[in-house]
Write an enzyme that holds these catalytic residues in place. Structure first.
Site, short mmCIF file in Angstrom:
data_model
loop_
_atom_site.label_atom_id
_atom_site.label_comp_id
_atom_site.label_asym_id
_atom_site.label_seq_id
_atom_site.Cartn_x
_atom_site.Cartn_y
_atom_site.Cartn_z
N LYS A 211 0.65 -1.43 -0.02
CA LYS A 211 0.09 0.10 -0.14
C LYS A 211 0.96 1.44 0.36
O LYS A 211 0.45 2.02 -0.60
CB LYS A 211 -1.01 -0.42 1.05
CG LYS A 211 -1.37 1.44 1.69
CD LYS A 211 -2.39 0.95 2.43
CE LYS A 211 -3.69 2.24 2.75
NZ LYS A 211 -4.09 2.48 3.52
N GLU A 217 10.96 -4.80 4.49
CA GLU A 217 10.25 -6.34 4.42
C GLU A 217 10.28 -6.44 2.80
O GLU A 217 10.54 -7.27 1.72
CB GLU A 217 9.70 -6.75 4.42
CG GLU A 217 10.00 -6.70 6.60
CD GLU A 217 9.00 -6.20 7.47
OE1 GLU A 217 9.19 -4.83 6.67
OE2 GLU A 217 8.97 -6.39 8.78
N GLY A 273 -4.98 -1.96 4.95
CA GLY A 273 -4.18 -3.07 4.34
C GLY A 273 -4.44 -4.33 4.96
O GLY A 273 -5.11 -5.56 4.23
N ARG A 274 -5.02 -5.22 5.82
CA ARG A 274 -5.98 -5.86 6.56
C ARG A 274 -6.66 -6.09 6.17
O ARG A 274 -7.93 -7.35 5.80
CB ARG A 274 -6.23 -5.40 8.29
CG ARG A 274 -6.76 -4.87 8.67
CD ARG A 274 -6.18 -5.01 10.25
NE ARG A 274 -7.03 -3.62 11.18
CZ ARG A 274 -5.86 -2.42 10.43
NH1 ARG A 274 -4.85 -2.68 10.31
NH2 ARG A 274 -6.71 -1.76 11.96
N GLU A 359 -4.76 -6.55 14.33
CA GLU A 359 -4.34 -4.94 14.25
C GLU A 359 -5.25 -4.11 14.42
O GLU A 359 -5.00 -3.01 14.52
CB GLU A 359 -4.18 -5.14 12.91
CG GLU A 359 -2.89 -4.38 12.39
CD GLU A 359 -2.13 -4.43 10.90
OE1 GLU A 359 -0.83 -4.45 12.00
OE2 GLU A 359 -3.00 -4.23 10.08
N HIS A 390 -5.45 -32.86 17.45
CA HIS A 390 -4.28 -34.25 18.13
C HIS A 390 -3.79 -33.52 18.37
O HIS A 390 -2.37 -33.60 18.47
CB HIS A 390 -4.28 -35.20 16.86
CG HIS A 390 -5.11 -35.87 16.59
ND1 HIS A 390 -5.19 -37.06 17.44
CD2 HIS A 390 -5.71 -36.04 15.84
CE1 HIS A 390 -6.83 -37.66 17.09
NE2 HIS A 390 -6.93 -36.66 16.08
N LYS A 510 8.85 -0.79 14.02
CA LYS A 510 9.88 -0.13 12.43
C LYS A 510 10.73 0.83 12.99
O LYS A 510 11.98 0.87 12.25
CB LYS A 510 8.63 0.30 12.05
CG LYS A 510 8.08 -0.84 11.53
CD LYS A 510 7.22 -0.55 10.08
CE LYS A 510 5.34 -1.07 10.13
NZ LYS A 510 4.58 -0.90 8.97
#
Ligand code: F6P
Length: 545
Positions: A211, A217, A273-274, A359, A390, A510
């Protein structure tokens, strides 16, 4: 309507009534509630947009529901929903509208932001995405050496990764199987190296999804991708145009990176973003499943949006799920919600929901900047069934914590194979039943269990769950499911009076990392001014690396 949302959450009349009412459940278990009403399992259900929700195995009565709906009203949920759908700037800390619902609005609908209808732009981008996707899928779009593109790698992180990965995995059945889709997110070089090691650069397209186009990253991975491509193709810079496209809101930075903005697909600051997997961030999804099925997914989102916008609270699936999450989080001290999809294709759905929910609602101040007076966002987590059974279900059944669960499954499987699907679904029903009703000491004793083992084999029961059932996992159904959780998150955030659409909590780390990078890379020992622990860790790393 009388508005009480100016009152702190815990001061609202319905909150106080719920507090008093919650003590009922110290005495009354799910077993008793079911015994008192033989129709409960049919009554406490709701169905909309092809999704059936059985919420009968919750610690609630009809009075609880009516108080929770009253709480929603006192929290002005109806006004907040209208404000979101009208494009009001409800993300107050970033002064932005919150309009993921516009991404799936049909042509012709009008949604205004700052005096401009945004729906035509949404469809313009969708059309460009469709043309591009068709060119890639048909082989018309060729790589630099003239070969067709067989591999698509999405580079992005957070909302620019989790949605695309989840959707690709969820819709793999519908995907173009002759193509390979990969996703690189972590700045750990292993992620990039493993994703590309067996691929031919001349057949590989990178979608750089960000965005902001400023995320460390993503930009680091994008630069490595550029180097990998150019090394593989003999260093001709012209290759970039054939092997890189960008998805971003930031044309300037895209072009500074060297991607022609002709090969950029845009979106807008009013898409968080999410909440962006159905924007151009979904380009990899569209290439994988084709534009028509992508449109189907959008139609599914829209159907759930309309249900959320219009249905009365007591029949509104996202509202009910959101209110139940608040109920356990704040009145029973539950810290988490487990999301347990019984469909292998939904294996990344819990990971996707982690960002969407945490978030969004991991906030400690209200919209007015005051400290919240109750717990906010629960921790969402999960794994697909039956694998989780399990592994961690032991704690859900017999541990000391209360963990409300959402079980998700489908009437039909996309891969019929012998008895598998009946076995899978039997486990959903059995788990929900076992959690709710447990097994008493008398039942365990009657089985001939030695007296000293009885406490170990007792299941207290009274553990709540929702069961979500739908026909089959399709692009349309995926859209509905995602929108269901998006709006549940919105409902919760509205009750807590928080900003569910900012994410300032990710910033500090950050910034600090930016300061530490040169300290790790400097050829000479830097003067370290952190705390003694951080200084020591940096020095140790410098010595040993
Ligand atoms: O880490 C926070 C965050 O801003 C997320 O909200 C976002 O989804 C992610 O980083 C990626 O951001 P971008 O798409 O701008 O690279």
């Amino acid at each position: 309507m009388f508005s009480t949302s100016s009152l702190a959450t815990t001061q609202r009349p319905a909150w106080k009534a719920l507090q008093a009412h919650s003590s009922l459940f110290n005495e009354k278990s799910l077993k008793q509630l079911f015994a008192e009403d033989s129709q409960r399992g049919e009554k406490l259900t709701a169905e909309a947009a092809g999704i059936f929700l059985d919420y009968s195995k919750n610690r609630i009565t009809e009075e609880t529901l009516s108080l929770l709906c009253q709480l929603a009203q006192e929290s002005c949920l109806r006004d907040r929903i209208d404000a979101m759908f009208h494009g009001d700037k409800i993300n107050i800390s970033e002064n932005r509208a919150v309009l993921h619902i516009a991404l799936r609005a049909p042509k012709g609908q009008k949604i205004m932001v700052d005096g401009k209808d945004v729906v035509p732009e949404v469809h313009e981008v969708l059309e460009r995405m469709s043309t591009f996707s068709n060119r890639i899928r048909s082989g018309e779009w060729k790589g630099h050496t003239g070969k067709r593109i067989k591999n698509v790698i999405n580079i992005g992180i957070g909302g620019s990764d989790l949605g695309p990965v989840m959707a690709y995995e969820a819709l793999r059945h519908y995907s173009e199987r002759s193509m390979t889709f990969r996703f690189v997110s972590n700045v750990d070089s292993t992620d990039f190296v493993e994703a590309t090691r067996d691929l031919d650069p001349s057949e590989t397209l990178f979608i750089v999804s960000s965005k902001t186009f400023g995320t460390l990253e993503t930009l680091t991975n994008a630069h490595s991708a550029r180097d990998w491509l150019l090394t593989g193709l003999g260093g001709d810079e012209k290759a970039i145009a054939k092997h890189f496209v960008a998805v971003s809101t930031n044309a300037e930075k895209v072009s500074a990176f060297g991607i022609d903005t002709q090969n950029m697909f845009g979106f807008w600051d009013w898409v968080g973003g999410r909440y962006s997997m159905d924007s151009a961030i979904g380009l990899s999804t569209m290439i994988a499943i084709g534009p028509d099925q992508f449109q189907e997914m959008l139609a599914g989102f829209h159907e759930m949006d309309e249900h959320f916008r219009t249905a009365p609270f007591e029949k509104n699936l996202p509202v009910l799920m959101g209110l139940l999450a608040v109920w356990y989080n704040d009145f029973f001290d539950a810290q988490t919600v487990a999301v347990l999809p019984y469909d292998q294709y939904l294996k990344r759905f819990p990971a996707y929901l982690q960002q969407l929910t945490m978030e969004s609602n991991g906030k400690h101040v209200t919209l007015d900047g005051k400290k919240v007076d109750t717990q906010t966002g629960p921790i969402y987590w999960g794994e697909p069934g039956t694998n989780g059974q399990h592994s961690f279900y032991q704690l859900i059944h017999q541990g000391t914590r209360l963990i409300p669960c959402d079980f998700i499954t489908f009437y039909k499987t996309l891969n019929p194979l012998g008895r598998h699907h009946d076995l899978l679904v039997s486990n959903v029903f059995a788990q929900a039943e076992a959690l709710a009703f447990g097994k008493t000491a008398e039942q365990v004793r009657a089985e001939g269990t030695p007296e000293k083992l009885i406490p170990h084999r007792v299941f207290e029961g009274n553990r709540p769950s929702n069961v979500i059932l739908a026909d089959v996992l399709s692009p349309k159904m995926l859209g509905k499911l995602v929108a269901l959780y998006e709006h549940s998150v919105f409902t919760q955030g509205t009750i807590w009076h928080i900003d569910s659409f900012d994410q300032w909590g990710v910033e500090l780390g950050k910034v600090l990392a930016q300061a530490i990078i040169p300290e790790l890379e400097s050829p000479t020992a830097p003067e370290l001014k952190h705390d003694s622990s951080t200084n020591h860790l940096i020095s140790l790393y410098r010595k040993k690396k």
